[in-house]
Design an enzyme around this catalytic site. Sequence first.
Site, PDB file in Angstrom:
ATOM      1  N   SER A   1       0.804  -1.228   0.000  1.00 12.35           N
ATOM      2  CA  SER A   1       0.000   0.000   0.000  1.00 12.35           C
ATOM      3  C   SER A   1       0.838   1.279   0.000  1.00 12.35           C
ATOM      4  O   SER A   1       0.332   2.338  -0.330  1.00 12.35           O
ATOM      5  CB  SER A   1      -0.966   0.018   1.182  1.00 12.35           C
ATOM      6  OG  SER A   1      -0.280   0.200   2.389  1.00 12.35           O
TER       7      SER A   1
ATOM      8  N   LYS B   1       0.929   4.740   6.767  1.00  9.49           N
ATOM      9  CA  LYS B   1       0.290   5.541   5.711  1.00  9.49           C
ATOM     10  C   LYS B   1       0.866   6.958   5.748  1.00  9.49           C
ATOM     11  O   LYS B   1       1.555   7.346   6.689  1.00  9.49           O
ATOM     12  CB  LYS B   1      -1.227   5.632   5.899  1.00  9.49           C
ATOM     13  CG  LYS B   1      -1.949   4.305   5.970  1.00  9.49           C
ATOM     14  CD  LYS B   1      -2.031   3.604   4.647  1.00  9.49           C
ATOM     15  CE  LYS B   1      -2.788   2.288   4.825  1.00  9.49           C
ATOM     16  NZ  LYS B   1      -2.524   1.360   3.771  1.00  9.49           N
TER      17      LYS B   1
END
Length: 187
Positions: free
Chosen positions: A53, A96
């Site tokens: 990701s 993230k």
Amino acid sequence: MTEQEETKNAAKNKQNKWIAEILDWIRIFAIAAIAAWLCNHLLIMNTQVPTGSMEDTIPKPSRIISSRVHYWFADPERGDVILFDPPDGDEFYYVKRVVGLPGETIRIVDGKVYINDSEEPLDEPYLKEAPYGSFGPYTVPEDCYFVMGDNRNHSNDSRYWQNPFVPRGSIYAKAVFGYWPSLFLIE
């Protein structure tokens, strides 16, 4: 003192030196283990990133070092790559990038991020590929952050969570560098 007593004393002294040497080594290893534990639990985080990701910023699979100290005196900034507890209660830390700050309104149109109804999209040179999709608007609450992966088309992030915002208290560290499978800086 007799020769037999001197031999006995010499043997005892030799044995005492061995015991002292072993105790010195045990002490050194104990101090090193305690220092490593304190460093890993108070100053840094050593984490594995198993998903893609955050590619190309953090290749899959990677091991990274993050600074716990970084957010002791500062708040996360837009663009920081952070480690945090995911809002929907997954058991593993997430990694993230901070996109939205407290009080901002985030809107994603055709994959481009717009902040507070800006005419210009956010400049994001770290993205792996051109993202797609439209989401929002999301108004970030005080003391919370909106986060997204750099591999936007393959990232489970704020856009998809039931609780889309990361509370400040759930953020543990700022990612600094990766060391496996190769050495790289995280920016």
